[in-house]
Enzyme design. Structure first.
Site, PDB file in Angstrom:
ATOM      1  N   ASN A   1       0.800  -1.231   0.000  1.00  0.00           N
ATOM      2  CA  ASN A   1       0.000   0.000   0.000  1.00  0.00           C
ATOM      3  C   ASN A   1       0.832   1.280   0.000  1.00  0.00           C
ATOM      4  OD1 ASN A   1       0.354  -1.388   2.627  1.00  0.00           O
ATOM      5  ND2 ASN A   1      -0.376   0.540   3.470  1.00  0.00           N
TER       6      ASN A   1
ATOM      7  N   GLN B   1      -5.083  -3.704  -1.768  1.00  0.00           N
ATOM      8  CA  GLN B   1      -4.675  -2.716  -2.780  1.00  0.00           C
ATOM      9  C   GLN B   1      -4.783  -3.259  -4.199  1.00  0.00           C
ATOM     10  OE1 GLN B   1      -3.912   0.512  -2.484  1.00  0.00           O
ATOM     11  NE2 GLN B   1      -4.032   0.508  -0.256  1.00  0.00           N
TER      12      GLN B   1
ATOM     13  N   SER C   1     -11.206  -5.007   0.342  1.00  0.00           N
ATOM     14  CA  SER C   1     -11.984  -3.977   1.018  1.00  0.00           C
ATOM     15  C   SER C   1     -12.617  -3.028   0.000  1.00  0.00           C
ATOM     16  CB  SER C   1     -11.053  -3.186   1.951  1.00  0.00           C
ATOM     17  OG  SER C   1     -11.759  -2.136   2.551  1.00  0.00           O
TER      18      SER C   1
ATOM     19  N   HIS D   1     -13.794   0.071   0.030  1.00  0.00           N
ATOM     20  CA  HIS D   1     -13.503   1.509  -0.116  1.00  0.00           C
ATOM     21  C   HIS D   1     -12.206   1.799  -0.853  1.00  0.00           C
ATOM     22  CE1 HIS D   1     -10.458   2.444   3.135  1.00  0.00           C
ATOM     23  NE2 HIS D   1     -10.876   1.271   3.592  1.00  0.00           N
TER      24      HIS D   1
ATOM     25  N   THR E   1     -25.904  -8.738  11.517  1.00  0.00           N
ATOM     26  CA  THR E   1     -26.916  -8.474  10.489  1.00  0.00           C
ATOM     27  C   THR E   1     -26.251  -8.014   9.202  1.00  0.00           C
ATOM     28  OG1 THR E   1     -28.509  -7.923  12.188  1.00  0.00           O
ATOM     29  CG2 THR E   1     -28.981  -7.111   9.965  1.00  0.00           C
TER      30      THR E   1
ATOM     31  N   CYS F   1      -2.676   5.028   7.968  1.00  0.00           N
ATOM     32  CA  CYS F   1      -2.849   4.391   9.270  1.00  0.00           C
ATOM     33  C   CYS F   1      -1.670   4.682  10.190  1.00  0.00           C
ATOM     34  CB  CYS F   1      -2.986   2.889   9.094  1.00  0.00           C
ATOM     35  SG  CYS F   1      -4.007   2.488   7.685  1.00  0.00           S
TER      36      CYS F   1
HETATM   37  C1  LIG Z   1      -6.492  -0.169   3.561  1.00  0.00           C
HETATM   38  C2  LIG Z   1      -5.785  -1.441   3.751  1.00  0.00           C
HETATM   39  C3  LIG Z   1      -6.190  -2.363   4.733  1.00  0.00           C
HETATM   40  C4  LIG Z   1      -7.310  -2.078   5.697  1.00  0.00           C
HETATM   41  O1  LIG Z   1      -8.565  -2.101   5.069  1.00  0.00           O
HETATM   42  P1  LIG Z   1      -9.813  -1.444   5.826  1.00  0.00           P
HETATM   43  O2  LIG Z   1     -10.983  -1.805   4.975  1.00  0.00           O
HETATM   44  O3  LIG Z   1      -9.557   0.023   5.846  1.00  0.00           O
HETATM   45  O4  LIG Z   1      -9.886  -2.054   7.183  1.00  0.00           O
HETATM   46  C5  LIG Z   1      -5.510  -3.556   4.842  1.00  0.00           C
HETATM   47  N1  LIG Z   1      -4.485  -3.845   4.021  1.00  0.00           N
HETATM   48  C6  LIG Z   1      -4.062  -3.000   3.061  1.00  0.00           C
HETATM   49  C7  LIG Z   1      -2.938  -3.397   2.163  1.00  0.00           C
HETATM   50  C8  LIG Z   1      -4.690  -1.766   2.898  1.00  0.00           C
HETATM   51  O5  LIG Z   1      -4.267  -0.928   1.963  1.00  0.00           O
END
Ligand SMILES: *Cc1c(COP(=O)(O)O)cnc(C)c1O
Length: 396
Positions: A152, A180, A200, A202, A238, A326
């Site tokens: 990332n 990523q 993920s 987002h 849920t 983070c």
């Molecule tokens: C953003 C990210 C995460 C965490 O994902 P979240 O949905 O924000 O908890 C984990 N691993 C990598 C490589 C990321 O870029």
């Protein structure tokens, strides 16, 4: 406020309009709990199953191998703690790398307080893990290999197929944090011999707080969250219907446009990197020059603090990041850059730009103009005040 130039897509992305439109009906009209026993619940259930099938087909999995979660961190926690629990009688040794996201690293650190042993593999100067080092680290009590698909911070894509083949040869479960990579580069869990994969929403135009874990069929992973029988009894809570519908829509959209986006983003990124390297003195590019996510450009600028560069970029409406979102706020330089052999001093001057299909050449040109001004004024100050205390850490 100045118009935003958003270059922090690796931290999060805007929800795509198509995904939001698909989600909207599931908040106020079709809000039924999909586990309930009436018509509107069946419809909600059907919609989440459509998303599951769509996501599965994008990585060559079957729908019953996809489990919805609350995001990438949860998926990573579940994969690692789940295997640790499942195979605790077989062994307590886990292999991972020094450059993982904290969702993996901190989970492994927690497990090492519970009696597990963790090997953190080193990386080369591009942030690449060698498959040979994975094989050499395997012991009779190794139960899991967890190597991220793509980093990332610096974008380096790891040799997943080779590592998958090694893991399969020794009969060890292979997890990859593909947060990523999923929906940004092609992934095939069968061909790459991946047993567990985290993603993920987002990070690819879906909403925050929803993700999935691919669990290869036959692996009876222990649940992380206990409670109701959702997700076939493996993940209680849920069902997040709007989130899942949004994630499914964003994933399908991302897959349809993937080749085109990869071409566009890497061309835009390469031109940006080229200009920075030739027009700004004393700069190092981080990450692999070819095996890299299309949208990531990470640099170390000498004699400056990455945080100061970010603050000044922000005054021009430019959003970038130093290391990972983070880790920001912490004083420590990036663990990824340190693992790639960058000195502590130089690592402090790191800035990550992560772009998307929505960025333009005009924006990138403006960023370069700003960066040149910012760096020359920061460096002037740093040279006037002489070597800072921080620079002395070189001799630590
Ligand atoms: C953003 C990210 C995460 C965490 O994902 P979240 O949905 O924000 O908890 C984990 N691993 C990598 C490589 C990321 O870029």
């Amino acid at each position: 406020m100045k118009p935003l130039i958003y270059l922090d897509h690796a931290a999060t992305t805007a929800v795509r309009k198509e995904a939001l439109d698909a989600m909207m009906p599931y908040f106020m009209e079709h809000y039924s709990n999909p586990s309930s026993m009436y018509q509107s619940a069946f419809e909600a259930k059907e919609k989440t199953e459509e998303a599951r099938a769509a996501i599965a087909s994008l990585i060559g999995a079957s729908a019953d191998e996809i489990y919805f979660t609350g995001g990438g961190s949860e998926s990573d926690n579940w994969a690692i703690k789940g295997v640790a629990q499942l195979l605790r009688e077989k062994g307590r040794h886990i292999i991972t790398t020094a450059i993982e996201h904290h969702a993996v690293l901190h989970t492994c650190q927690w497990l090492s307080q519970q009696g597990y042993e963790v090997t953190y593999l080193p990386v080369d100067s591009y942030g690449m893990v060698s498959p040979e080092s994975v094989e050499e680290a395997i012991r009779p009590d190794t139960i899991l290999i967890s190597v991220m698909y793509a980093n990332n911070e610096i974008g380096t894509i790891e040799p997943i197929r080779e590592i998958g083949a090694i893991a399969r040869k020794y009969g060890i479960f292979f997890h990859t944090d593909a947060v990523q990579a999923f929906a940004h580069v092609p992934i095939h869990v069968g061909e790459e011999k991946i047993d567990l994969l985290s993603a993920s929403a987002h990070k690819f135009g879906g909403p925050k707080g929803v993700g999935f874990l691919y669990i290869r069929s036959g692996i009876l992973l222990e649940p992380l969250l206990h409670g109701g029988a959702q997700e076939r009894g493996r993940r209680a809570g849920t069902t997040n219907v709007p989130g899942i519908v949004g994630m499914g829509t964003a994933a399908v959209l991302a897959a349809e446009t993937m080749q085109e986006r990869m071409r566009y983003e890497s061309a835009l990124r390469d031109a940006f990197v080229q200009r920075i390297l030739s027009e700004i003195p004393d700069v190092k590019r981080n990450g692999h020059p070819e095996q890299c996510l299309p949208g990531i450009a990470n640099f170390c600028f000498s004699s400056v603090e990455g945080e100061s560069v970010l603050l000044l970029l922000d005054l021009h409406g430019i959003c970038a990041s130093s290391g990972s979102a983070c880790a920001s706020g912490s004083e420590d330089p990036s663990h990824v850059l340190l693992a790639a052999g960058v000195s502590r001093e130089l690592a402090r001057g790191s800035v990550r730009f992560s772009l998307s299909q929505d960025n333009t050449k005009e924006e990138m040109d403006f960023v370069i103009d700003c960066l040149k001004d910012i760096l020359s004024s920061l460096r002037e100050i740093s040279h006037q005040t002489g070597p800072s205390e921080k620079e002395e850490t070189r001799w630590e």
